[in-house]
Design a protein around this motif. Structure first.
Motif, PDB file in Angstrom:
ATOM      1  N   GLY A 154     -13.389  50.909  13.527  1.00 26.11           N
ATOM      2  CA  GLY A 154     -13.006  50.224  12.303  1.00 26.11           C
ATOM      3  C   GLY A 154     -12.613  48.779  12.575  1.00 26.11           C
ATOM      4  N   SER A 155     -11.569  48.334  11.891  1.00 21.62           N
ATOM      5  CA  SER A 155     -11.252  46.903  11.897  1.00 21.62           C
ATOM      6  C   SER A 155     -10.637  46.389  13.189  1.00 21.62           C
ATOM      7  CB  SER A 155     -10.322  46.576  10.726  1.00 21.62           C
ATOM      8  OG  SER A 155     -11.007  46.722   9.501  1.00 21.62           O
ATOM      9  N   ILE A 156     -10.196  47.267  14.113  1.00 23.73           N
ATOM     10  CA  ILE A 156      -9.728  46.724  15.397  1.00 23.73           C
ATOM     11  C   ILE A 156     -10.891  46.140  16.181  1.00 23.73           C
ATOM     12  CG2 ILE A 156      -7.791  48.330  15.500  1.00 23.73           C
ATOM     13  CD1 ILE A 156      -9.358  49.772  17.806  1.00 23.73           C
ATOM     14  N   PHE A 157     -12.121  46.457  15.762  1.00 25.67           N
ATOM     15  CA  PHE A 157     -13.324  45.915  16.392  1.00 25.67           C
ATOM     16  C   PHE A 157     -13.566  44.467  15.972  1.00 25.67           C
ATOM     17  CE2 PHE A 157     -17.942  45.394  16.859  1.00 25.67           C
ATOM     18  CZ  PHE A 157     -18.200  45.994  18.090  1.00 25.67           C
ATOM     19  N   LYS A 158     -12.908  44.032  14.897  1.00 27.80           N
ATOM     20  CA  LYS A 158     -13.190  42.695  14.364  1.00 27.80           C
ATOM     21  C   LYS A 158     -12.832  41.573  15.333  1.00 27.80           C
ATOM     22  CE  LYS A 158     -12.868  44.083   9.508  1.00 27.80           C
ATOM     23  NZ  LYS A 158     -12.025  44.142   8.285  1.00 27.80           N
ATOM     24  N   VAL A 159     -11.918  41.836  16.282  1.00 28.96           N
ATOM     25  CA  VAL A 159     -11.626  40.805  17.287  1.00 28.96           C
ATOM     26  C   VAL A 159     -12.867  40.544  18.127  1.00 28.96           C
ATOM     27  CG1 VAL A 159      -9.147  41.303  17.367  1.00 28.96           C
ATOM     28  CG2 VAL A 159     -10.693  42.531  18.918  1.00 28.96           C
ATOM     29  N   ILE A 160     -13.695  41.580  18.349  1.00 29.67           N
ATOM     30  CA  ILE A 160     -14.927  41.420  19.117  1.00 29.67           C
ATOM     31  C   ILE A 160     -15.966  40.671  18.300  1.00 29.67           C
ATOM     32  CG2 ILE A 160     -16.825  42.708  20.182  1.00 29.67           C
ATOM     33  CD1 ILE A 160     -14.748  44.874  20.898  1.00 29.67           C
ATOM     34  N   THR A 161     -16.068  41.012  17.018  1.00 26.24           N
ATOM     35  CA  THR A 161     -16.995  40.297  16.139  1.00 26.24           C
ATOM     36  C   THR A 161     -16.598  38.829  16.045  1.00 26.24           C
ATOM     37  OG1 THR A 161     -17.365  42.322  14.868  1.00 26.24           O
ATOM     38  CG2 THR A 161     -17.970  40.238  13.819  1.00 26.24           C
ATOM     39  N   MET A 162     -15.308  38.544  15.943  1.00 25.48           N
ATOM     40  CA  MET A 162     -14.845  37.160  15.894  1.00 25.48           C
ATOM     41  C   MET A 162     -15.232  36.419  17.176  1.00 25.48           C
ATOM     42  SD  MET A 162     -10.949  35.791  15.298  1.00 25.48           S
ATOM     43  CE  MET A 162     -10.564  34.035  15.321  1.00 25.48           C
ATOM     44  N   ALA A 163     -15.089  37.091  18.328  1.00 27.03           N
ATOM     45  CA  ALA A 163     -15.464  36.475  19.600  1.00 27.03           C
ATOM     46  C   ALA A 163     -16.955  36.155  19.625  1.00 27.03           C
ATOM     47  CB  ALA A 163     -15.109  37.407  20.756  1.00 27.03           C
ATOM     48  N   ALA A 164     -17.785  37.100  19.170  1.00 27.06           N
ATOM     49  CA  ALA A 164     -19.223  36.867  19.148  1.00 27.06           C
ATOM     50  C   ALA A 164     -19.583  35.729  18.201  1.00 27.06           C
ATOM     51  CB  ALA A 164     -19.947  38.151  18.742  1.00 27.06           C
ATOM     52  N   ALA A 165     -18.889  35.663  17.066  1.00 25.94           N
ATOM     53  CA  ALA A 165     -19.178  34.613  16.087  1.00 25.94           C
ATOM     54  C   ALA A 165     -18.894  33.229  16.660  1.00 25.94           C
ATOM     55  CB  ALA A 165     -18.357  34.849  14.822  1.00 25.94           C
ATOM     56  N   ILE A 166     -17.730  33.052  17.270  1.00 29.52           N
ATOM     57  CA  ILE A 166     -17.361  31.742  17.803  1.00 29.52           C
ATOM     58  C   ILE A 166     -18.244  31.371  18.990  1.00 29.52           C
ATOM     59  CG2 ILE A 166     -15.507  30.399  18.867  1.00 29.52           C
ATOM     60  CD1 ILE A 166     -13.522  32.014  17.233  1.00 29.52           C
ATOM     61  N   GLU A 167     -18.511  32.362  19.878  1.00 26.72           N
ATOM     62  CA  GLU A 167     -19.337  32.065  21.056  1.00 26.72           C
ATOM     63  C   GLU A 167     -20.772  31.725  20.668  1.00 26.72           C
ATOM     64  OE1 GLU A 167     -18.475  31.798  24.347  1.00 26.72           O
ATOM     65  OE2 GLU A 167     -16.417  31.917  23.612  1.00 26.72           O
ATOM     66  N   SER A 168     -21.242  32.182  19.507  1.00 32.29           N
ATOM     67  CA  SER A 168     -22.595  31.845  19.054  1.00 32.29           C
ATOM     68  C   SER A 168     -22.702  30.396  18.606  1.00 32.29           C
ATOM     69  CB  SER A 168     -22.996  32.759  17.890  1.00 32.29           C
ATOM     70  OG  SER A 168     -22.306  32.384  16.693  1.00 32.29           O
TER      71      SER A 168
END
Length: 732
Positions: free
Chosen positions: A424-438
């Motif tokens: 669930g939403s604890i995964f969003k820290v990973i999505t945020m990391a992928a977004a910024i690194e892109s």
């Protein structure tokens, strides 16, 4: 001279007649040397006698008694059945705790139809070590093969006249397991089972009963009152187990029941960390041979699960013994070999006892898990899974085992390492990391977070819609994590997928350690599942920790610790050191780095700021839980959809106190099918922070009856007296 010549002739004749050659030839006319014998003349070449001796002794070493028996002479086989023969050898092997036989042929004397071979056997015993014996084997040539003339001396020269072997094992006491502060967790002692008889409770003795149980167990009196008021309550409730010395200082009152049992492995404080410490149990039938080779008697207790199994070799010590030859009159003929035992070692775990007990009690009544790590090293301070089990009940001499053992199979599932949950939403820290690194996003990228997000003609909702709250409105990416805005992260999933970063989120997840075991030693562990999205809608779901994604609580603890410590993924470890009886460390904790988060310092800093907003900003999803906390923490809530009727509640986070001598911690909590992470998992996280930094629980859970550790009474459980509901004693 004639007499001397005649004497020489006779000696030469006798030497030829008694030749030790294994070759004989049938009678026939002589022929010139180098020519084939004429028809009717046969040559019989006997096999080397040592081949038969080697085959017989090798078969002994392999415990292949059928092969050995088949090599005996006809008379030897007629004298005993195979069953008696095999039982004789097997009995010696087992009694001596043998695990290897080696031999060396010393000499041989071979005649036409008989032979005698001298040999030395070196036997390895798990209890007394290596020892040697020399003996002889008599053989007879039968049916074109050398056959063994069996005698008891073939096993041991001393085993004649119905003598037998007898082993006196020396078994060291099992080592003690301690927590990180030196508090004993598992000891060897006499014990007492404690419980209470519900039907023996009365208005006059109930308060005294509950208060005594509270003093013994460390739980509040209301805890026991709760169970006594449940309709159709069972007659007897097991409470805990204590040492016999503790019992001797107690005067039983009311309905409290005590039953002694002796010589047990006792897990103190009611059993700390069932999945972490494990328990000891009897050797199973399928394991007898394996452990016999290590010198374990068949009735030995061995470590099952957890530290008890991981450190079995050190906790068990090295067994010794004395091996005797005993006469039929039970007198000692000789001591064959002996070896003194080596004392067991003690294990100092990384576990914080108070924290572990707090985690176990926080999960009572739920299915779920709590993992607490030392943030900057990977030491496991607590690892609780619910349901769990009473380790002490594995001893069938414990009266409470009648009620507590065996537990349901699900109780042995270590949800901390084996439970696979959508994050669930604890995964969003990973999505945020992928977004910024892109580089398609920055920490300040903006998005208007409304109740729904439309994609491909479908609407995907935000959590605020179901909660009946206004939409979050315009947010930066940091604010999106603070508010856990689903539409923002849906949009990130679609944007990354459509802009050439199809696998950016899944690859980032693997970089955070997901999809692979954490490497925690000695515990069954699942890898979880991280799939690459095949369609844009898969990426949309992956971005909020759904799709096919699953992780374990210990994986979540490892990656949130890395977010707090600067980016290092540490292997979780449960053993701090192992000490011998002299206090010398034979094994010591060394942090093991498994990798680094694949993100820049700026990206890490942005995620950390966002996680602080979750707990410290009034709009943060966990602000109410931590508003009055004196400990600085950063975290992330999560509510993960699953096939059940309610979401799994998640919370991950870390402390940022920076106190010298008090390492900061990282915590992951999951509670199955209860709803929002902010309502269930975050309060349990806060409880862990309270116990660790202040030494006690301070704020009751909303589901408790105003007393930490006591569940709220369902209305149907409350009986009435004179029309008035029964209330708990507030002093509890």
């Amino acid at each position: 001279m004639k007499i001397r010549a005649w004497f020489t002739f006779v000696i030469a004749f006798l030497l030829v007649a008694c030749s030790s050659s294994d070759t004989t030839q049938t009678a026939g006319p002589s022929q010139p040397a180098g020519e084939l014998p004429p028809p009717g003349v046969q040559e019989n070449q006997k096999p080397p006698v040592e081949d038969a001796v080697n085959a017989y002794l090798n078969a002994w070493g392999e415990q292949n008694y059928q092969t050995m028996y088949d090599m005996l002479t006809t008379l030897s086989r007629d004298a005993q059945t195979f069953e008696d023969f095999a039982a004789r050898y097997a009995g010696v092997w087992d009694e001596g705790a043998f695990f290897r036989i080696q031999h060396e042929i010393m000499s041989k004397l071979v005649n036409t139809r008989s032979a005698q071979v001298s040999y030395r056997v070196t036997i390895s015993s798990a209890l007394v070590g290596d020892f040697s014996r020399e003996t002889t084997m008599d053989l007879s040539y039968e049916g074109e093969a050398w056959r063994v003339i069996w005698a008891e001396k073939l096993i041991f020269p001393e085993l004649v006249g119905e003598n037998r072997l007898s082993m006196q094992p020396f078994i060291p006491s099992r080592g003690i397991i301690y927590d990180r502060n030196g508090s004993a967790l598992a000891v060897n002692t006499d014990a007492v089972a404690v419980g209470y008889v519900v039907t023996a409770l009365s208005e006059e003795n109930s308060n005294d009963t509950f208060e005594q149980l509270a003093r013994i167990s460390g739980r509040p009196p209301g805890y026991f009152e709760y169970f006594s008021l449940i309709p159709d309550a069972q007659d007897y409730y097991p409470v805990t187990e204590i040492t016999l010395d503790e019992y001797n200082d107690i005067s039983p009152v009311g309905a409290t029941a005590f039953r002694e049992y002796f010589g047990t492995r006792l897990y103190l404080d009611g059993g700390v960390g069932p999945h972490l410490l494990g328990y000891v149990g009897l050797i199973q039938e399928s394991e007898v041979d394996e452990f016999a080779e290590a010198g374990y008697p068949v009735d030995s207790l061995i470590g099952r699960l957890g530290i008890e199994a991981i450190a079995e070799e050190q906790l068990a010590g090295e067994r010794g013994g004395q091996l005797y030859v005993v006469s039929p009159e039970n007198t000692i003929v000789t001591i064959v070999a002996e070896k003194q035992p080596q004392a067991a070692q003690s294990v100092f775990s990384t576990i914080d006892k108070d924290l572990q007990i707090g985690a176990q009690q926080a999960l009572e009544g739920f299915n779920g898990a709590v993992v607490v790590l030392e943030r900057d090293t990977g030491r496991v301070l607590a690892m609780a899974a619910s349901p769990d089990f009473n380790q002490n009940a594995a001893d069938f001499d414990n009266f409470n085992s009648l009620y507590d053992w065996p537990p349901p199979d699900t109780a042995f599932l270590n949800r901390a390492t084996q439970g696979q949950y959508p994050p669930g939403s604890i995964f969003k820290v990973i999505t945020m990391a992928a977004a910024i690194e892109s580089e398609l996003y920055t920490a300040d990228s903006q998005f208007d977070c409304q109740h729904s997000y439309e994609f491909a003609g479908l609407l995907f909702d935000d959590w605020t819609l179901e909660a009946g709250l206004p939409p979050s409105g315009p947010l930066s990416l940091q604010g999106g994590l603070m508010r856990s805005c689903n539409p923002f992260f849906y949009d990130i999933g679609i944007s990354l997928y459509n802009n050439g970063f199809e696998n950016a989120i899944s690859e980032m997840a693997r970089g955070f350690g997901l999809g692979s075991p954490t490497g925690i030693v000695g515990f069954p562990e699942e890898s979880g599942q991280i799939d690459d999205p095949e369609r844009a809608v898969d990426s949309l779901q992956l971005a909020i920790g759904q799709h096919t994604t699953t992780i374990t609580p210990i994986q979540a603890a490892v990656y949130v610790a890395a977010l707090g410590n600067g980016g290092t993924l540490y292997q979780p470890q449960v053993i701090d050191r192992i000490e011998d009886t002299g206090g010398n460390a034979t094994q010591s904790f060394v942090p093991v780095i498994m990798g680094e988060l694949p993100i820049s310092e700026d990206t890490l800093a942005a995620i950390q700021r966002s996680m602080r907003l979750v707990t410290q900003n009034e709009r943060g999803t966990a602000y109410r839980t931590f508003a009055n906390s004196s400990v600085s923490v950063a975290g992330k809530t999560g509510s993960a959809q699953n096939p059940g009727p309610e979401a799994h509640a998640w919370f991950i986070g870390f402390s940022e106190q920076g106190i010298e001598g008090v390492p900061d911690i990282a915590v992951a909590v999951v509670v199955e099918q209860v709803g929002n992470g902010s309502e269930f998992a975050a309060p349990i996280f806060r409880r862990m922070i309270e116990i660790y930094f202040s030494g006690q629980a301070r704020i009751p859970f909303a589901w408790e009856n105003g007393i930490p550790g006591v569940p709220e009474f369902p209305e149907e459980f409350i009986e009435e007296e004179g029309g008035e509901p029964i209330e708990l004693d507030p002093s509890g």
